[in-house]
Design a protein around this motif. Structure first.
Motif, PDB file in Angstrom:
ATOM      1  N   PRO A   1     -26.094 -87.422  28.411  1.00  0.00           N
ATOM      2  CA  PRO A   1     -26.090 -86.156  29.151  1.00  0.00           C
ATOM      3  C   PRO A   1     -24.858 -85.305  28.886  1.00  0.00           C
ATOM      4  O   PRO A   1     -24.929 -84.074  28.921  1.00  0.00           O
ATOM      5  N   ALA A   2     -23.716 -85.945  28.565  1.00  0.00           N
ATOM      6  CA  ALA A   2     -22.484 -85.201  28.299  1.00  0.00           C
ATOM      7  C   ALA A   2     -22.551 -84.403  27.006  1.00  0.00           C
ATOM      8  O   ALA A   2     -21.676 -83.569  26.745  1.00  0.00           O
ATOM      9  N   ASP A   3     -23.590 -84.635  26.199  1.00  0.00           N
ATOM     10  CA  ASP A   3     -23.773 -83.868  24.968  1.00  0.00           C
ATOM     11  C   ASP A   3     -24.454 -82.525  25.238  1.00  0.00           C
ATOM     12  O   ASP A   3     -24.831 -81.816  24.297  1.00  0.00           O
ATOM     13  N   VAL A   4     -24.610 -82.184  26.501  1.00  0.00           N
ATOM     14  CA  VAL A   4     -25.149 -80.892  26.917  1.00  0.00           C
ATOM     15  C   VAL A   4     -24.051 -80.127  27.649  1.00  0.00           C
ATOM     16  O   VAL A   4     -23.430 -80.649  28.577  1.00  0.00           O
ATOM     17  N   VAL A   5     -23.815 -78.890  27.243  1.00  0.00           N
ATOM     18  CA  VAL A   5     -22.858 -78.008  27.914  1.00  0.00           C
ATOM     19  C   VAL A   5     -23.593 -76.749  28.340  1.00  0.00           C
ATOM     20  O   VAL A   5     -24.359 -76.168  27.559  1.00  0.00           O
ATOM     21  N   SER A   6     -23.372 -76.324  29.579  1.00  0.00           N
ATOM     22  CA  SER A   6     -23.954 -75.084  30.085  1.00  0.00           C
ATOM     23  C   SER A   6     -22.852 -74.093  30.408  1.00  0.00           C
ATOM     24  O   SER A   6     -21.758 -74.476  30.834  1.00  0.00           O
ATOM     25  N   ILE A   7     -23.150 -72.817  30.200  1.00  0.00           N
ATOM     26  CA  ILE A   7     -22.198 -71.770  30.592  1.00  0.00           C
ATOM     27  C   ILE A   7     -22.662 -71.050  31.853  1.00  0.00           C
ATOM     28  O   ILE A   7     -21.951 -70.178  32.355  1.00  0.00           O
ATOM     29  N   THR A   8     -23.844 -71.414  32.357  1.00  0.00           N
ATOM     30  CA  THR A   8     -24.429 -70.666  33.470  1.00  0.00           C
ATOM     31  C   THR A   8     -24.866 -71.537  34.645  1.00  0.00           C
ATOM     32  O   THR A   8     -24.928 -71.054  35.773  1.00  0.00           O
ATOM     33  N   ASP A   9     -25.195 -72.799  34.392  1.00  0.00           N
ATOM     34  CA  ASP A   9     -25.775 -73.658  35.428  1.00  0.00           C
ATOM     35  C   ASP A   9     -24.701 -74.572  36.007  1.00  0.00           C
ATOM     36  O   ASP A   9     -24.365 -75.607  35.422  1.00  0.00           O
ATOM     37  N   PHE A  10     -24.164 -74.203  37.155  1.00  0.00           N
ATOM     38  CA  PHE A  10     -23.074 -74.974  37.733  1.00  0.00           C
ATOM     39  C   PHE A  10     -23.562 -76.218  38.473  1.00  0.00           C
ATOM     40  O   PHE A  10     -22.765 -76.974  39.025  1.00  0.00           O
ATOM     41  N   ASP A  11     -24.871 -76.449  38.433  1.00  0.00           N
ATOM     42  CA  ASP A  11     -25.432 -77.713  38.911  1.00  0.00           C
ATOM     43  C   ASP A  11     -25.590 -78.710  37.776  1.00  0.00           C
ATOM     44  O   ASP A  11     -26.043 -79.835  37.993  1.00  0.00           O
ATOM     45  N   ALA A  12     -25.219 -78.314  36.560  1.00  0.00           N
ATOM     46  CA  ALA A  12     -25.392 -79.189  35.401  1.00  0.00           C
ATOM     47  C   ALA A  12     -24.746 -80.566  35.578  1.00  0.00           C
ATOM     48  O   ALA A  12     -25.333 -81.577  35.165  1.00  0.00           O
ATOM     49  N   PRO A  13     -23.550 -80.679  36.213  1.00  0.00           N
ATOM     50  CA  PRO A  13     -22.952 -82.009  36.386  1.00  0.00           C
ATOM     51  C   PRO A  13     -23.810 -82.972  37.198  1.00  0.00           C
ATOM     52  O   PRO A  13     -23.652 -84.194  37.067  1.00  0.00           O
ATOM     53  N   LYS A  14     -24.711 -82.451  38.013  1.00  0.00           N
ATOM     54  CA  LYS A  14     -25.612 -83.335  38.761  1.00  0.00           C
ATOM     55  C   LYS A  14     -26.511 -84.128  37.823  1.00  0.00           C
ATOM     56  O   LYS A  14     -27.029 -85.191  38.184  1.00  0.00           O
TER      57      LYS A  14
END
Length: 301
Positions: free
Chosen positions: A226-239
């Motif tokens: 999952p850490a191989d995904v980075v988002s610039i807009t979705d601040f729920d991504a760490p969930k």
């Protein structure tokens, strides 16, 4: 000087044209006579009050930060730039005015229009920063969610130039455009993961989410971790175990120079969806907020 300003948060109608004193460049900075101003989603989000009291600004404020223009004053200690040079970069204290002070800049290629240049600084920095976090390498396969927006277009071209294979999500009307950039297009929305697996049976190495819309939950099923995904807009991504970048980890302004060189080599371009006069900034904000934009919106002075 003439400048765009707002004194309260709210809809685009809060924007006003006012007269302000010309800013002066301090040490390590330059001033430009502004020719064009880039419009980013961040600009109208701040103006709307979406960030509330956490926004590090004080009202009234001159909005926007991206700009292109002609150097007309140089601060102490600045080297490598001269009065009359054409540059693009990032402003201190707002760029939507006849003059702006820049804290980061690079030379504008002669063939690049001011409108094109004004649309570049923050989108190319964001793409470069995200790739630094992802550790994007030559030969890897990258998935970009939201490949036809400003950051997406910058990201896919940078990735192709760096030797990556790129799959980009977009509406079908933008698929031919992406193919022209060397990208394999795929339609976003439900079932995305299955469509991507069909295109890349060997898997996706890293993914960049520029659009949000809840896609991160699917993106993390496509990458090794999952850490191989980075988002610039979705601040729920760490969930979901993914990461978010907002610039607090450091900035990648050197990407502006990389893009300028690629442009001169014919390997990078940023379409300008529409240029508005400064007096029509409200319409520019409304178009940006609609989300139906390929490339960049700019204000022309």
């Amino acid at each position: 000087m003439k400048a765009l300003q707002y004194s309260e948060y709210g809809p685009s109608s809060v924007l006003r044209i006012v007269e302000l004193p010309e800013p002066q460049p301090g040490a390590g900075r330059i001033r430009i006579a502004v020719r064009a101003v880039g419009v980013n989603p961040f600009d109208w989000k701040v103006r709307s009050g979406a960030f509330g009291d956490t926004t590090p600004s004080r009202l009234p404020m001159v909005p926007h930060s991206d700009a292109a223009g002609v150097v007309d004053a140089i601060g102490e200690g600045v080297e490598g730039v001269a009065i009359g040079d054409e540059v693009f970069g990032v402003a201190v204290g707002g760029s939507a005015a006849e003059h702006a002070v820049l804290h980061e800049w690079t030379a504008k290629p002669a063939a690049m229009s001011m409108a094109e240049a004004a649309g570049l600084p923050n989108v190319v920095e964001t793409a470069g920063r995200a790739f630094g976090l992802l550790g994007l390498e030559k030969g890897q396969t990258l998935l970009v969610n939201g490949a036809s927006g400003g950051v997406g277009i910058a990201a896919v071209q940078l990735a192709v130039a760096r030797g990556a294979a790129v799959i980009g999500t977009a509406s079908e009307r933008n698929h031919d455009f992406l193919r022209g950039l060397g990208v394999t297009p795929v339609t976003y929305g439900a079932g995305l993961a299955d469509r991507v697996r069909a295109l890349a049976p060997s898997g996706i190495d890293v993914a960049l989410d520029t659009a949000g819309r809840g896609a991160v939950a699917e993106l993390v099923t496509l990458t090794p971790t999952p850490a191989d995904v980075v988002s610039i807009t979705d601040f729920d991504a760490p969930k979901h175990g993914a990461r978010v970048t907002d610039g607090s980890q450091g900035r990648a302004w050197a990407t502006m120079r990389e893009v300028a060189a690629l442009y001169s080599e014919g390997r990078f371009a940023m379409p300008v969806e529409r240029a508005f006069p400064l007096e029509e900034a409200a319409a520019a904000h409304d178009l940006s907020e609609s989300g139906h934009v390929r490339g960049k919106i700019v204000l022309a002075l």
